[in-house]
Design an enzyme around this catalytic site. Structure first.
Site, PDB file in Angstrom:
ATOM      1  N   LYS A 117      -5.301  -7.857  10.042  1.00 26.40           N
ATOM      2  CA  LYS A 117      -4.638  -9.167  10.082  1.00 26.40           C
ATOM      3  C   LYS A 117      -4.803  -9.826  11.459  1.00 26.40           C
ATOM      4  O   LYS A 117      -5.066  -9.143  12.461  1.00 26.40           O
ATOM      5  CB  LYS A 117      -3.164  -8.988   9.706  1.00 26.40           C
ATOM      6  CG  LYS A 117      -2.970  -8.434   8.272  1.00 26.40           C
ATOM      7  CD  LYS A 117      -1.492  -8.383   7.887  1.00 26.40           C
ATOM      8  CE  LYS A 117      -1.323  -7.848   6.461  1.00 26.40           C
ATOM      9  NZ  LYS A 117       0.107  -7.873   6.031  1.00 26.40           N
ATOM     10  N   TYR A 129      -3.183 -13.093  -2.394  1.00 29.31           N
ATOM     11  CA  TYR A 129      -1.763 -12.749  -2.503  1.00 29.31           C
ATOM     12  C   TYR A 129      -1.120 -13.375  -3.743  1.00 29.31           C
ATOM     13  O   TYR A 129       0.073 -13.651  -3.725  1.00 29.31           O
ATOM     14  CB  TYR A 129      -1.023 -13.200  -1.231  1.00 29.31           C
ATOM     15  CG  TYR A 129      -1.216 -12.263  -0.039  1.00 29.31           C
ATOM     16  CD1 TYR A 129      -0.892 -10.904  -0.132  1.00 29.31           C
ATOM     17  CD2 TYR A 129      -1.691 -12.738   1.174  1.00 29.31           C
ATOM     18  CE1 TYR A 129      -1.058 -10.051   0.956  1.00 29.31           C
ATOM     19  CE2 TYR A 129      -1.856 -11.886   2.267  1.00 29.31           C
ATOM     20  CZ  TYR A 129      -1.532 -10.544   2.153  1.00 29.31           C
ATOM     21  OH  TYR A 129      -1.681  -9.694   3.233  1.00 29.31           O
ATOM     22  N   PHE A 170       8.919 -14.476   1.357  1.00 24.89           N
ATOM     23  CA  PHE A 170       8.057 -14.321   2.529  1.00 24.89           C
ATOM     24  C   PHE A 170       6.657 -14.907   2.318  1.00 24.89           C
ATOM     25  O   PHE A 170       5.825 -14.870   3.220  1.00 24.89           O
ATOM     26  CB  PHE A 170       7.944 -12.832   2.907  1.00 24.89           C
ATOM     27  CG  PHE A 170       7.414 -11.938   1.802  1.00 24.89           C
ATOM     28  CD1 PHE A 170       6.051 -11.799   1.588  1.00 24.89           C
ATOM     29  CD2 PHE A 170       8.296 -11.238   0.978  1.00 24.89           C
ATOM     30  CE1 PHE A 170       5.562 -10.974   0.577  1.00 24.89           C
ATOM     31  CE2 PHE A 170       7.812 -10.409  -0.037  1.00 24.89           C
ATOM     32  CZ  PHE A 170       6.441 -10.287  -0.240  1.00 24.89           C
ATOM     33  N   ARG A 226      -4.764   3.547   1.897  1.00 23.85           N
ATOM     34  CA  ARG A 226      -3.325   3.215   1.840  1.00 23.85           C
ATOM     35  C   ARG A 226      -2.517   4.215   2.668  1.00 23.85           C
ATOM     36  O   ARG A 226      -1.550   3.858   3.338  1.00 23.85           O
ATOM     37  CB  ARG A 226      -2.823   3.246   0.393  1.00 23.85           C
ATOM     38  CG  ARG A 226      -3.301   2.105  -0.468  1.00 23.85           C
ATOM     39  CD  ARG A 226      -2.549   0.820  -0.244  1.00 23.85           C
ATOM     40  NE  ARG A 226      -1.193   0.800  -0.754  1.00 23.85           N
ATOM     41  CZ  ARG A 226      -0.459  -0.303  -0.823  1.00 23.85           C
ATOM     42  NH1 ARG A 226      -0.951  -1.471  -0.411  1.00 23.85           N
ATOM     43  NH2 ARG A 226       0.755  -0.263  -1.282  1.00 23.85           N
ATOM     44  N   THR A 229       4.623  -0.148   3.855  1.00 24.64           N
ATOM     45  CA  THR A 229       4.611  -1.600   4.096  1.00 24.64           C
ATOM     46  C   THR A 229       5.462  -1.970   5.307  1.00 24.64           C
ATOM     47  O   THR A 229       5.041  -2.774   6.145  1.00 24.64           O
ATOM     48  CB  THR A 229       5.139  -2.337   2.849  1.00 24.64           C
ATOM     49  OG1 THR A 229       4.369  -1.918   1.718  1.00 24.64           O
ATOM     50  CG2 THR A 229       5.038  -3.837   3.014  1.00 24.64           C
ATOM     51  N   ARG A 289       0.161   1.365  10.474  1.00 20.42           N
ATOM     52  CA  ARG A 289       1.365   0.517  10.546  1.00 20.42           C
ATOM     53  C   ARG A 289       2.461   1.211  11.350  1.00 20.42           C
ATOM     54  O   ARG A 289       3.254   0.553  12.029  1.00 20.42           O
ATOM     55  CB  ARG A 289       1.839   0.187   9.139  1.00 20.42           C
ATOM     56  CG  ARG A 289       0.930  -0.821   8.421  1.00 20.42           C
ATOM     57  CD  ARG A 289       1.250  -0.869   6.940  1.00 20.42           C
ATOM     58  NE  ARG A 289       0.647  -2.008   6.262  1.00 20.42           N
ATOM     59  CZ  ARG A 289       0.734  -2.185   4.943  1.00 20.42           C
ATOM     60  NH1 ARG A 289       1.370  -1.320   4.191  1.00 20.42           N
ATOM     61  NH2 ARG A 289       0.169  -3.247   4.390  1.00 20.42           N
ATOM     62  N   ASN A 321       3.066  -6.642   9.680  1.00 18.44           N
ATOM     63  CA  ASN A 321       2.350  -5.371   9.684  1.00 18.44           C
ATOM     64  C   ASN A 321       0.866  -5.703   9.837  1.00 18.44           C
ATOM     65  O   ASN A 321       0.423  -6.791   9.482  1.00 18.44           O
ATOM     66  CB  ASN A 321       2.676  -4.529   8.441  1.00 18.44           C
ATOM     67  CG  ASN A 321       2.207  -5.159   7.160  1.00 18.44           C
ATOM     68  OD1 ASN A 321       1.322  -6.005   7.142  1.00 18.44           O
ATOM     69  ND2 ASN A 321       2.801  -4.759   6.055  1.00 18.44           N
ATOM     70  N   HIS A 335      -3.864  -4.893   5.820  1.00 16.91           N
ATOM     71  CA  HIS A 335      -3.684  -4.932   4.372  1.00 16.91           C
ATOM     72  C   HIS A 335      -4.628  -3.906   3.760  1.00 16.91           C
ATOM     73  O   HIS A 335      -5.770  -3.771   4.207  1.00 16.91           O
ATOM     74  CB  HIS A 335      -4.047  -6.317   3.814  1.00 16.91           C
ATOM     75  CG  HIS A 335      -4.275  -6.283   2.327  1.00 16.91           C
ATOM     76  ND1 HIS A 335      -3.229  -6.367   1.434  1.00 16.91           N
ATOM     77  CD2 HIS A 335      -5.402  -6.096   1.591  1.00 16.91           C
ATOM     78  CE1 HIS A 335      -3.726  -6.245   0.201  1.00 16.91           C
ATOM     79  NE2 HIS A 335      -5.030  -6.086   0.271  1.00 16.91           N
ATOM     80  N   GLU A 378     -10.166  -7.907  -4.968  1.00 18.23           N
ATOM     81  CA  GLU A 378     -10.132  -8.378  -3.581  1.00 18.23           C
ATOM     82  C   GLU A 378     -11.527  -8.352  -2.943  1.00 18.23           C
ATOM     83  O   GLU A 378     -11.848  -9.226  -2.142  1.00 18.23           O
ATOM     84  CB  GLU A 378      -9.135  -7.522  -2.779  1.00 18.23           C
ATOM     85  CG  GLU A 378      -7.702  -7.754  -3.249  1.00 18.23           C
ATOM     86  CD  GLU A 378      -6.696  -6.776  -2.657  1.00 18.23           C
ATOM     87  OE1 GLU A 378      -7.040  -6.045  -1.711  1.00 18.23           O
ATOM     88  OE2 GLU A 378      -5.551  -6.758  -3.158  1.00 18.23           O
TER      89      GLU A 378
HETATM   90  P1  IDP Z   1       1.446  -3.878   0.925  1.00 16.94           P
HETATM   91  O1  IDP Z   1       0.760  -4.720   1.980  1.00 16.94           O
HETATM   92  O2  IDP Z   1       1.931  -2.570   1.477  1.00 16.94           O
HETATM   93  O3  IDP Z   1       0.642  -3.720  -0.350  1.00 16.94           O
HETATM   94  P2  IDP Z   1       3.039  -5.843  -0.460  1.00 16.94           P
HETATM   95  O4  IDP Z   1       4.353  -5.585  -1.127  1.00 16.94           O
HETATM   96  O5  IDP Z   1       1.842  -6.059  -1.329  1.00 16.94           O
HETATM   97  O6  IDP Z   1       2.788  -4.639   0.551  1.00 16.94           O
HETATM   98  O7  IDP Z   1       3.244  -7.097   0.481  1.00 16.94           O
HETATM   99  C1  IDP Z   1       2.153  -7.811   1.021  1.00 16.94           C
HETATM  100  C2  IDP Z   1       2.485  -8.194   2.448  1.00 16.94           C
HETATM  101  O8  IDP Z   1       3.578  -9.097   2.455  1.00 16.94           O
HETATM  102  C3  IDP Z   1       2.945  -7.026   3.320  1.00 16.94           C
HETATM  103  O9  IDP Z   1       1.870  -6.318   3.895  1.00 16.94           O
HETATM  104  C4  IDP Z   1       3.802  -7.717   4.362  1.00 16.94           C
HETATM  105  O10 IDP Z   1       3.002  -8.294   5.394  1.00 16.94           O
HETATM  106  C5  IDP Z   1       4.428  -8.848   3.567  1.00 16.94           C
HETATM  107  N1  IDP Z   1       5.747  -8.474   3.058  1.00 16.94           N
HETATM  108  C6  IDP Z   1       6.022  -7.653   2.013  1.00 16.94           C
HETATM  109  N2  IDP Z   1       7.342  -7.528   1.815  1.00 16.94           N
HETATM  110  C7  IDP Z   1       7.928  -8.313   2.764  1.00 16.94           C
HETATM  111  C8  IDP Z   1       9.284  -8.617   3.101  1.00 16.94           C
HETATM  112  O11 IDP Z   1      10.244  -8.143   2.471  1.00 16.94           O
HETATM  113  N3  IDP Z   1       9.475  -9.478   4.147  1.00 16.94           N
HETATM  114  C9  IDP Z   1       8.456 -10.031   4.857  1.00 16.94           C
HETATM  115  N4  IDP Z   1       7.169  -9.765   4.584  1.00 16.94           N
HETATM  116  C10 IDP Z   1       6.899  -8.917   3.559  1.00 16.94           C
HETATM  117 MG    MG Z   2       0.065  -5.117  -1.751  1.00 14.30          MG
END
Ligand code: IDP
Ligand code: MG
Length: 138
Positions: free
Chosen positions: A9, A49, A57, A85, A91, A102, A112, A115, A126
């Site tokens: 990112k 996304y 968010f 992963r 996350t 992370r 974070n 991705h 993707e």
């Molecule tokens: P992942 O990246 O571990 O697959 P996802 O649930 O797919 O997690 O979420 C995508 C991205 O959205 C996360 O990497 C993070 O940057 C952001 N994100 C996810 N949940 C939250 C939240 O509760 N608050 C703020 N940002 C979030």
């Molecule tokens: Mg995800």
């Protein structure tokens, strides 16, 4: 061999962590199948996304992903999706294990620093967004 998609990112790229992050995947044994630095478009990020559209968010996530260049990686290896992963960690960086990317390089869930595609089907979808030119070479 299985392929997965990782995005480093913008904040991580700006912090100069790109090389450190790539080294984590390579030292595990994942092979770099493709790599590019991209100024993402809003359209690409909306596709990437799409499952998160409407979440609280979502808008700030897109804004953060538009704040600078992204480094996109296609990684290849045995169970590449799960392996990447696990290397990325949970996350929420506060919950991500030390030793994961992370876990080692951040504090805020919204920022974070990497991705990783969550399942094989997402990885293929993707890859077609970030490496459309590679689709014929699967
Ligand atoms: P992942 O990246 O571990 O697959 P996802 O649930 O797919 O997690 O979420 C995508 C991205 O959205 C996360 O990497 C993070 O940057 C952001 N994100 C996810 N949940 C939250 C939240 O509760 N608050 C703020 N940002 C979030
Ligand atoms: Mg995800």
């Amino acid at each position: 061999m299985e392929k997965t998609l990782v995005l480093i990112k913008p904040k991580a790229v700006l912090r100069g962590l790109t090389g450190h992050i790539i080294a984590r995947y390579e030292s595990k044994g994942l092979k770099l199948a493709a790599l590019k630095m991209v100024d993402a478009t809003k359209e690409q990020l909306e596709r990437h996304y799409e499952e998160h559209q409407g979440k609280p968010f979502y808008e700030s996530l897109l804004e953060s992903m538009l704040s600078g260049p992204i480094v996109a990686l296609m990684l290849e290896g045995n169970q590449a999706v799960s392996a990447a992963r696990l290397i990325n960690g949970a996350t929420n960086p506060i919950e991500a294990a030390p030793g994961s990317i992370r876990g080692d390089y951040g504090l805020e869930i919204e920022h974070n620093i990497v991705h990783g595609a969550d399942v094989l089907e997402s990885a293929q979808r993707e890859i077609s967004i970030w490496f459309p030119e590679k689709e014929d070479n699967e």
